[in-house]
Design an enzyme around this catalytic site. Structure first.
Site, PDB file in Angstrom:
ATOM      1  N   GLU A 149      47.886  37.156  33.613  1.00  0.00           N
ATOM      2  CA  GLU A 149      46.921  36.467  32.753  1.00  0.00           C
ATOM      3  C   GLU A 149      47.055  36.894  31.287  1.00  0.00           C
ATOM      4  OE1 GLU A 149      43.004  36.804  34.462  1.00  0.00           O
ATOM      5  OE2 GLU A 149      43.429  35.177  35.859  1.00  0.00           O
ATOM      6  N   GLU A 304      45.820  32.565  42.160  1.00  0.00           N
ATOM      7  CA  GLU A 304      44.630  33.317  42.586  1.00  0.00           C
ATOM      8  C   GLU A 304      43.472  32.349  42.777  1.00  0.00           C
ATOM      9  OE1 GLU A 304      43.379  36.393  39.892  1.00  0.00           O
ATOM     10  OE2 GLU A 304      45.417  37.041  39.499  1.00  0.00           O
TER      11      GLU A 304
HETATM   12  C1  GLA Z   1      41.851  37.579  37.353  1.00  0.00           C
HETATM   13  C2  GLA Z   1      42.891  38.668  37.466  1.00  0.00           C
HETATM   14  C3  GLA Z   1      42.767  39.453  38.726  1.00  0.00           C
HETATM   15  C4  GLA Z   1      41.334  39.744  39.065  1.00  0.00           C
HETATM   16  C5  GLA Z   1      40.587  38.441  39.144  1.00  0.00           C
HETATM   17  C6  GLA Z   1      39.142  38.597  39.549  1.00  0.00           C
HETATM   18  O1  GLA Z   1      42.253  36.382  37.818  1.00  0.00           O
HETATM   19  O2  GLA Z   1      44.191  38.171  37.344  1.00  0.00           O
HETATM   20  O3  GLA Z   1      43.485  40.640  38.563  1.00  0.00           O
HETATM   21  O4  GLA Z   1      40.780  40.535  38.086  1.00  0.00           O
HETATM   22  O5  GLA Z   1      40.609  37.839  37.887  1.00  0.00           O
HETATM   23  O6  GLA Z   1      38.531  37.358  39.743  1.00  0.00           O
END
Ligand code: GLA
Ligand code: ZN
Length: 673
Positions: A149, A304
């Protein structure tokens, strides 16, 4: 990627459990029970992989990957750059990020590093190369997930120098920069590039072209960092595909600029389900999926999502039974080739210990969440023939990140809210109600593939969009444009000689003045005889563009104010195509009626004009088959006939009643008919 099944799995932060081999062993059994066939390893694992500078501990990872492989589970391997070990920050303070107010951060958090720092780049390159050498040819490892991210910016002296260099390359001379930015205003002109500093709350914040170029630089510098990591991976000998995981409606980076660096897009989806009606949340999520898919116009990965509640939203609402399945299949419907979770096993401590996971602290399979995760896994297997199929869209929305940056930063007609995304979403909602797939484009994309292109609030015209639109319409395309379009050039200089810039003849009008409305105010667009829909007036708010028409015909006109009787919505014929210009921020009904009309006129929809409220229809296709996803995001069961009897049912049965959150997947053979 050569996949025969949907990727099903997610982030597995196994380094937290190295002292509990039983748990790791058990987890693999659980994964298999839930049909999980992939895990993402290595995200944030730097301190375990390199506990001291130059001392690498990879054996745990190798053992784990071997074990997973032996059990049929593949691995997406992340580079660890999104969080750094303490020794690195202590030894080389330059790796820590400097804020816009020029204060340097302390160690901690994540995304807290300078992308330009030579030391940071050297250290990440060393570990990435070693990871690549060791795991890049491991049969379990399928993909590189670079960093995590990516976000944020750094204002340190390295970044300032890189910014100045970036500017010099772009503008060649400081005179060019001064002219392009109109720095003479307030006596802010520069004598040389070394004087230019990044925007700061302590200094320059109101030079919009500086802000804009800084945002472009941050994107380019971040992309350069990704390219740097990718180079290290390649130097280590791995040729596996790479991706980065993107975020919801994230405007900190122009994601389009990463498209040549990555092999496919992936993104992290965390909708706030059950806060408002699910159908609204679903629409919003659908748009994001479409945005992500449109970057490379091919299947993406849902990298995710949460099996139940996150722990960072203001209220950690559990996903209601069935929501996980609906949300997961929605991603597939819109072009994902995976469903992945954060996280497989819930942490015991630190900031995400209460974040939802496939395996929670209780640690058993007999939980509601585990059961639902298993059901999703089993559904994905039933529809695995869809993997790799494309999404075909005949309509598109132009949604340009750079134009949005400029428009939202400008001091302009409505500083308390432009409602830009609301406007985009009204168009999107209207198109989705017609059961259409929608591509989301930016100005660098080609328009020729589309029957209708919508251009809401396209404030900045860049990279020759005027010419592209002219050609597109001339050759028979339909363009729908709104107020506040074609106002500035690429460096935020206002166009002279009338707007929308160089499209006035194509649209048959000129925008004269833009009235902004207070929140409590509204006006109406009243139908003229040329207007087609049953509804004869539409409320509008926020903006009323006062135009003078040349060749355009008026379909709606304003009801009141000093511009009562002025055109509020017009149509023009240009070449073989048509343009529509929407002067005001109209209510949803207006967009619904407009899209229904256009879709009928262009005969874009083969089976249904207008879907029941809450129902989403999305298609994917291969050369031989079309797959139709019908999903109910409403709270009531909906009666609906099989939309087209040539489809047969692939998932979910069909008895003309679609329960809340249910998904049906239908299939139709396209050849040999
Ligand atoms: C993001 C991050 C993860 C985690 C999630 C929690 O997407 O990439 O590492 O922290 O949020 O929702
Ligand atoms: Zn920096």
């Amino acid at each position: 990627m050569d996949q025969t099944e949907f990727i099903y799995g997610g982030d597995y932060n196994a380094e937290q459990w190295l002292d509990s081999p039983d748990i790791l062993k058990q987890d693999i059994e659980y994964m298999k029970a839930a049909h999980i066939n992939e895990v993402t390893l290595g995200v944030f694992s730097w301190s375990t992989l390199e506990p001291q500078e130059g001392v690498y501990h990879f054996a745990w990872l190798e053992n784990l990957i071997n074990e997973l492989y032996a059990n049929g589970i593949s691995v997406i391997l992340s580079t660890p750059s999104a969080a750094r070990p303490k020794w690195l920050a202590d030894q080389y303070p330059e790796v820590l990020r400097v804020n816009a107010d020029r204060s340097r951060n302390l160690f901690g958090g994540r995304h807290n590093h300078c992308y330009t720092s030579p030391v940071y780049r050297r250290k990440i390159s060393q570990i990435d190369r070693k990871l690549s050498e060791r795991f890049g040819k491991h049969p379990a490892v399928t993909t590189w997930h670079i960093s995590n991210e990516l976000s944020g910016e750094c204002h340190c002296s390295y970044c300032q120098a890189a910014f100045q260099e970036w500017l010099e390359k772009k503008y060649q001379t400081i005179e060019n920069l001064n002219k392009a930015w109109n720095t003479i205003f307030w006596s802010h002109d520069y004598q040389n590039f070394a004087q230019v500093e990044s925007p700061s709350p302590k200094g320059e914040m109101m030079l919009h072209a500086l802000n804009l170029d800084w945002k472009r630089f941050v994107t380019d510098q971040t992309a350069d960092f990704v390219a740097w990591e990718k180079k290290a991976i390649r130097e280590g000998g791995s040729t596996l595909p790479v991706t980065i995981n993107m975020m919801y409606d994230f405007t900190g980076l122009n994601y389009r600029k990463f498209k040549d660096l990555i092999d496919f897009v992936s993104w992290d989806n965390y909708p706030v389900w059950h806060k408002e009606e699910e159908k609204k949340t679903a629409l919003d999520t659908a748009f994001q999926h479409d945005f992500m898919r449109s970057i490379l116009k091919k299947p993406f990965l849902l990298m995710e999502s949460c099996p139940t509640a996150t722990n960072w939203q203001s209220v950690s609402k559990l996903k209601r039974p069935g929501m996980l399945r609906a949300a997961s299949l929605q991603a597939i419907a819109h072009g994902s080739d995976s469903v992945q979770y954060f996280q497989i096993r819930q942490s015991r401590g630190a900031s995400e210990k209460f974040h939802g996971a496939v395996i929670d602290h209780y640690g058993g399979m007999d939980t509601r969440v585990f059961r639902e995760v298993t059901e999703v896994g089993s559904d994905l297997l039933k529809i695995k023939e869809i993997v790799g199929s494309d999404t075909k869209a005949k309509v598109a929305i132009l949604h340009d990140c750079e134009s949005r940056w400029a428009m939202e930063d400008a001091q302009g007609p409505r500083n308390k809210g432009l409602h830009y995304m609301d406007t985009v979403m009204k168009m999107y909602a209207a198109l989705r109600k017609q059961g259409l797939n929608v591509d989301i484009l930016d100005m660098e994309d080609e328009l020729t593939d589309y029957e209708i292109v919508f251009a809401p609030m396209l404030y900045m015209f860049r990279c020759g969009i005027e010419e592209k639109i002219r050609e597109y319409v001339k050759n028979g395309g339909t363009l729908v444009m709104t107020y506040w379009s074609g106002i500035v050039n690429e460096t935020d200089l206002c166009h002279l000689g009338g707007t929308p810039h160089q499209l006035m003849d194509v649209l048959g009008l000129r925008s004269m003045e833009l009235d902004a409305l207070y929140d409590q105010e509204s006006n109406y667009g009243i139908a003229t005889d040329e207007y087609w829909a049953e509804k004869k007036q539409y409320e509008c708010r926020n903006f009323c563009d006062l135009i003078c028409t040349d060749t355009a015909e008026t379909l709606l006109m304003y009801e009141k104010d000093f511009y009562a009787g002025y055109p509020a919505f017009v149509r023009n014929q240009y070449g073989n195509g048509k343009t529509y210009y929407i002067c005001a921020d109209f209510e949803q009904d207006f967009y619904d009626d407009l899209c229904r009309e256009l879709v009928k006129e262009k005969q874009l929809n083969e089976f249904v004009y207008g879907l029941p409220d809450g129902i989403e229809v999305t298609t994917r296709e291969t050369d031989t088959h079309r797959y139709l996803f019908v999903q109910n995001f409403g709270r009531e069961a909906i009666r609906m006939e099989l939309p087209d009897t040539t489809y047969s049912v692939l998932l979910g049965g069909w008895n003309d009643l679609i329960e809340p959150y249910d998904t049906k997947v239908l299939v139709k053979k396209l050849i040999g008919e």
